[in-house]
Design an enzyme around this catalytic site. Sequence first.
Site, PDB file in Angstrom:
ATOM      1  N   GLU A 105     -40.528  -4.278-145.140  1.00 41.43           N
ATOM      2  CA  GLU A 105     -41.959  -4.599-145.133  1.00 41.43           C
ATOM      3  C   GLU A 105     -42.636  -4.116-146.421  1.00 41.43           C
ATOM      4  O   GLU A 105     -43.473  -4.811-146.997  1.00 41.43           O
ATOM      5  CB  GLU A 105     -42.656  -3.981-143.916  1.00 41.43           C
ATOM      6  N   SER A 110     -39.343  -3.657-131.448  1.00 46.66           N
ATOM      7  CA  SER A 110     -38.327  -4.719-131.528  1.00 46.66           C
ATOM      8  C   SER A 110     -37.220  -4.544-130.486  1.00 46.66           C
ATOM      9  O   SER A 110     -36.192  -5.209-130.550  1.00 46.66           O
ATOM     10  CB  SER A 110     -37.740  -4.780-132.941  1.00 46.66           C
ATOM     11  N   HIS A 142     -38.059   0.034-147.359  1.00 46.78           N
ATOM     12  CA  HIS A 142     -38.199  -0.702-146.095  1.00 46.78           C
ATOM     13  C   HIS A 142     -38.572  -2.152-146.419  1.00 46.78           C
ATOM     14  O   HIS A 142     -39.382  -2.399-147.313  1.00 46.78           O
ATOM     15  CB  HIS A 142     -39.273  -0.067-145.215  1.00 46.78           C
ATOM     16  N   CYS A 144     -44.818 -11.366-139.522  1.00 46.97           N
ATOM     17  CA  CYS A 144     -45.831 -11.047-138.519  1.00 46.97           C
ATOM     18  C   CYS A 144     -47.223 -11.287-139.110  1.00 46.97           C
ATOM     19  O   CYS A 144     -47.502 -10.854-140.232  1.00 46.97           O
ATOM     20  CB  CYS A 144     -45.694  -9.583-138.117  1.00 46.97           C
ATOM     21  N   HIS A 146     -35.628  -5.579-136.353  1.00 47.53           N
ATOM     22  CA  HIS A 146     -34.624  -4.525-136.430  1.00 47.53           C
ATOM     23  C   HIS A 146     -34.118  -4.144-135.038  1.00 47.53           C
ATOM     24  O   HIS A 146     -34.538  -3.153-134.450  1.00 47.53           O
ATOM     25  CB  HIS A 146     -35.191  -3.299-137.154  1.00 47.53           C
TER      26      HIS A 146
END
EC number: 1.17.7.4
Length: 320
Positions: A135, A277, A133, A105, A50
């Site tokens: 994730e 990020s 979100h 990740c 992001h």
Amino acid sequence: MTHSLTKPALTLYLAAPRGFCAGVDRAIKIVELAIEKWGAPVYVRHEIVHNKFVVDSLKDKGAVFVEELDECPDDRPVIFSAHGVPKAVPAEAAKREMIYVDATCPLVSKVHIEAERHSEAGLQMVMIGHDGHPETIGTMGQLPKGEVLLVETPSDVAGLEVRDPSKLAFITQTTLSVDDTIDIIAALRARFPTIVGPHKEDICYATTNRQAAVKAIAGKIDGLLVIGAPNSSNSKRLVEVGSANGCAYAQLVQRATDIDWRSLSTISSIGITAGASAPEVLVNEVIDAFRDRFDVTVELVETAQENIEFKVPRVLRMPA
């Protein structure tokens, strides 16, 4: 020199660790190596990380960013973002015989594995995370619908409808506020005393370290600037940590052009950090913008050292 031309003095506390974490570093490298290996265009499902600056620089190199797999042609490689994807996505890519590389990740993958392990043991999962979100969507998508229940706040815990209160486990999004998560876990344990938690906190080392560094400078500063994207969970949490620890002024900025100088006209100290990020080039840009307007003294406040590195997938380490 007349007094009016003298720049006001400013102490700039630079938090460390800040900026890129190992997972972000690896994800960016994956896109660059894929372009090197297979040529452009390489498709990326969702922003790889992001950060607009990072995404734009990868676009310039030949990456095409899309939201869904059905926007990708069958004959070009596709990369899944660092946030992780639901199981259905690689399954669909395999069905279409696409070349795909998963840039999830490794610390997010660890949470995925944890969820599957608990599910196989007959436990229903509770996920602490932010609704919508990527994730959270990716982690909840590791298990069949209804197997993962989402809570965002301690008050959400009271409304949970579970299959069997004695067969529960919880996991968390890796980019949450450490302090907020403690409260939610306490609420879960109070209502479900036998709930199983991770051996070690799911919140990743980088999120934890960046929040600790902000806490270390919060008491010394008149204002805090967090360099990061508005859709970056870990960056937004850094602003909240600053505010919760006494920063009267804590703001998220994408880069130097976003700074509201009028709000900072009377300050004598500022804290600067960057989300996981955000590249260091943007931190330097912000420091330079302060140097233009103030007589700046930079103080580094380092609370931890990071030397973690994650290998890129084997397919990118092999010759084409």
